[in-house]
Design a protein around this motif. Structure first.
Motif, mmCIF file in Angstrom:
data_model
loop_
_atom_site.group_PDB
_atom_site.id
_atom_site.type_symbol
_atom_site.label_atom_id
_atom_site.label_comp_id
_atom_site.label_asym_id
_atom_site.label_seq_id
_atom_site.Cartn_x
_atom_site.Cartn_y
_atom_site.Cartn_z
ATOM 1 N N ASN A 117 0.818 -1.223 0.000
ATOM 2 C CA ASN A 117 0.000 0.000 0.000
ATOM 3 C C ASN A 117 0.849 1.270 0.000
ATOM 4 N N THR A 118 2.052 1.156 -0.574
ATOM 5 C CA THR A 118 2.933 2.323 -0.663
ATOM 6 C C THR A 118 3.532 2.415 -2.064
ATOM 7 N N LYS A 119 4.089 3.562 -2.340
ATOM 8 C CA LYS A 119 4.732 3.821 -3.633
ATOM 9 C C LYS A 119 6.034 4.572 -3.379
ATOM 10 N N VAL A 120 7.110 4.132 -4.018
ATOM 11 C CA VAL A 120 8.396 4.799 -3.855
ATOM 12 C C VAL A 120 8.487 5.967 -4.837
ATOM 13 N N LEU A 121 8.718 7.159 -4.288
ATOM 14 C CA LEU A 121 8.834 8.368 -5.095
ATOM 15 C C LEU A 121 9.992 9.212 -4.582
ATOM 16 N N GLN A 122 10.498 10.066 -5.453
ATOM 17 C CA GLN A 122 11.550 10.983 -5.030
ATOM 18 C C GLN A 122 10.952 12.132 -4.221
ATOM 19 N N THR A 123 11.681 12.567 -3.212
ATOM 20 C CA THR A 123 11.246 13.689 -2.398
ATOM 21 C C THR A 123 12.465 14.453 -1.918
ATOM 22 N N LYS A 124 12.238 15.683 -1.491
ATOM 23 C CA LYS A 124 13.340 16.498 -0.980
ATOM 24 C C LYS A 124 13.225 16.636 0.527
ATOM 25 N N GLU A 125 14.353 16.508 1.210
ATOM 26 C CA GLU A 125 14.407 16.694 2.649
ATOM 27 C C GLU A 125 15.580 17.597 3.006
ATOM 28 N N TYR A 126 15.381 18.341 4.088
ATOM 29 C CA TYR A 126 16.411 19.276 4.529
ATOM 30 C C TYR A 126 17.277 18.593 5.573
ATOM 31 N N THR A 127 18.523 18.342 5.226
ATOM 32 C CA THR A 127 19.431 17.621 6.121
ATOM 33 C C THR A 127 20.786 18.314 6.170
ATOM 34 N N TRP A 131 19.231 21.034 1.166
ATOM 35 C CA TRP A 131 18.187 20.194 0.604
ATOM 36 C C TRP A 131 18.813 19.063 -0.197
ATOM 37 N N ILE A 132 18.326 17.840 0.034
ATOM 38 C CA ILE A 132 18.802 16.688 -0.720
ATOM 39 C C ILE A 132 17.603 15.928 -1.268
ATOM 40 N N THR A 133 17.800 15.224 -2.373
ATOM 41 C CA THR A 133 16.746 14.409 -2.969
ATOM 42 C C THR A 133 16.952 12.953 -2.579
ATOM 43 N N ILE A 134 15.890 12.352 -2.048
ATOM 44 C CA ILE A 134 15.960 10.956 -1.633
ATOM 45 C C ILE A 134 14.749 10.205 -2.182
ATOM 46 N N ASN A 135 14.784 8.890 -2.093
ATOM 47 C CA ASN A 135 13.634 8.063 -2.424
ATOM 48 C C ASN A 135 12.878 7.746 -1.146
ATOM 49 N N GLY A 136 11.583 8.011 -1.149
ATOM 50 C CA GLY A 136 10.752 7.737 0.026
ATOM 51 C C GLY A 136 9.599 6.820 -0.343
ATOM 52 N N ARG A 137 9.159 6.018 0.624
ATOM 53 C CA ARG A 137 8.020 5.122 0.403
ATOM 54 C C ARG A 137 6.780 5.774 1.014
ATOM 55 N N PHE A 138 5.845 6.153 0.173
ATOM 56 C CA PHE A 138 4.677 6.910 0.612
ATOM 57 C C PHE A 138 3.396 6.083 0.534
ATOM 58 N N ARG A 139 2.500 6.358 1.458
ATOM 59 C CA ARG A 139 1.223 5.655 1.520
ATOM 60 C C ARG A 139 0.360 5.984 0.305
ATOM 61 N N VAL A 140 -0.398 4.984 -0.139
ATOM 62 C CA VAL A 140 -1.342 5.129 -1.247
ATOM 63 C C VAL A 140 -2.751 4.966 -0.680
ATOM 64 N N TYR A 141 -3.649 5.878 -1.052
ATOM 65 C CA TYR A 141 -5.010 5.861 -0.523
ATOM 66 C C TYR A 141 -6.036 5.746 -1.647
ATOM 67 N N ALA A 142 -7.199 5.230 -1.296
ATOM 68 C CA ALA A 142 -8.277 5.075 -2.284
ATOM 69 C C ALA A 142 -8.914 6.419 -2.618
ATOM 70 N N ASN A 143 -8.925 7.347 -1.651
ATOM 71 C CA ASN A 143 -9.505 8.663 -1.882
ATOM 72 C C ASN A 143 -8.892 9.647 -0.882
ATOM 73 N N PHE A 144 -9.192 10.921 -1.050
ATOM 74 C CA PHE A 144 -8.557 11.946 -0.219
ATOM 75 C C PHE A 144 -9.022 11.874 1.228
ATOM 76 N N ARG A 145 -10.240 11.377 1.477
ATOM 77 C CA ARG A 145 -10.728 11.276 2.854
ATOM 78 C C ARG A 145 -9.914 10.260 3.655
ATOM 79 N N GLU A 146 -9.524 9.172 2.998
ATOM 80 C CA GLU A 146 -8.664 8.191 3.666
ATOM 81 C C GLU A 146 -7.352 8.841 4.088
ATOM 82 N N SER A 147 -6.827 9.665 3.203
ATOM 83 C CA SER A 147 -5.568 10.364 3.493
ATOM 84 C C SER A 147 -5.743 11.313 4.676
ATOM 85 N N MET A 148 -6.837 12.053 4.696
ATOM 86 C CA MET A 148 -7.083 13.012 5.767
ATOM 87 C C MET A 148 -7.280 12.300 7.110
ATOM 88 N N LYS A 149 -7.990 11.187 7.095
ATOM 89 C CA LYS A 149 -8.217 10.436 8.335
ATOM 90 C C LYS A 149 -6.911 9.833 8.844
#
Length: 214
Positions: A117-127, A131-149
């Motif tokens: 239930n996740t997707k690997v995407l590039q993201t930027k973090e301040y370290t 700022w550096i670009t890394i690969n992060g594993r992010f949650r995948v939701y069926a709709n925006f309400r799931e994300s908000m909850k």
């Protein structure tokens, strides 16, 4: 003979004068066309800019209207200030336009560990001050309400390594205190996160959604 020469001179003079007048008229016409084109283009550009500004304004109003009712519901259920919920969604998802938001309904940059239930995407973090670009594993939701909850539950329940990580955010009764707590509790690495959240809330008057939340 002298008279003929004077006559010829007059004809040549009239001819030169006529040619000069024609040249002046031609130049004036060219200048007029250029000016009309220039100011017409400027007006067109201004119109396009005004139209785009209005479109962006409408898009942003639509986004807030889309998520604000559920933000209030979650506020009453979990105690998270709706202004914080909305402002974070705006900032994290770029008004719902980020790839993470559009393709995976993740409005808050929430990460996960389960490959199902996740997707690997590039993201930027301040370290370490940059700022550096890394690969992060992010949650995948069926709709925006799931994300908000899920976002509300994350703030209430904390992380797997610290169940009280966002305790200060939940206890805050004012959006400024909550925004500061998000930074100090480690929600984001961006050193300007607090100021960005506060600026969004103030600019779009999101504080009004906090009224009545206990």
């Amino acid at each position: 003979m002298p008279q003929k020469r004077r006559s010829t001179s007059r004809k040549n003079y009239r001819r030169r004068k006529k040619n000069n007048n024609t040249s002046v008229i031609t130049v004036l016409i060219i200048v007029a066309v250029i000016l009309v084109g220039f100011f017409g283009y400027r007006r067109y550009t201004q119109y396009r800019e005004e139209t785009r500004v209005e479109e962006v304004h409408q898009e942003r109003n639509t986004f807030v209207k889309k998520i604000s009712p559920y933000a209030v519901t979650l506020g009453n259920e979990y105690g998270v200030l709706p202004s914080i919920t909305i402002a974070q969604a705006i900032l994290e998802s770029d008004w719902g336009n980020s790839t993470l938001a559009k393709d995976y309904n993740n409005y808050y940059g929430v990460k996960g560990d389960d490959p199902s239930n996740t997707k690997v995407l590039q993201t930027k973090e301040y370290t370490n001050g940059q700022w550096i670009t890394i690969n992060g594993r992010f949650r995948v939701y069926a709709n925006f309400r799931e994300s908000m909850k899920d976002h509300a539950e994350l703030l209430v329940n904390g992380t797997t390594w610290n169940s009280e990580q966002y305790k200060q955010v939940i206890q805050s009764k004012d959006y400024i205190d909550a925004a500061v707590a998000l930074q100090t509790d480690g929600y984001a690495t961006d050193p300007g996160y607090t100021s960005k959240i506060i600026r969004i809330i103030q600019k779009y008057n999101l504080k009004k959604y906090d009224e009545g939340i206990k």
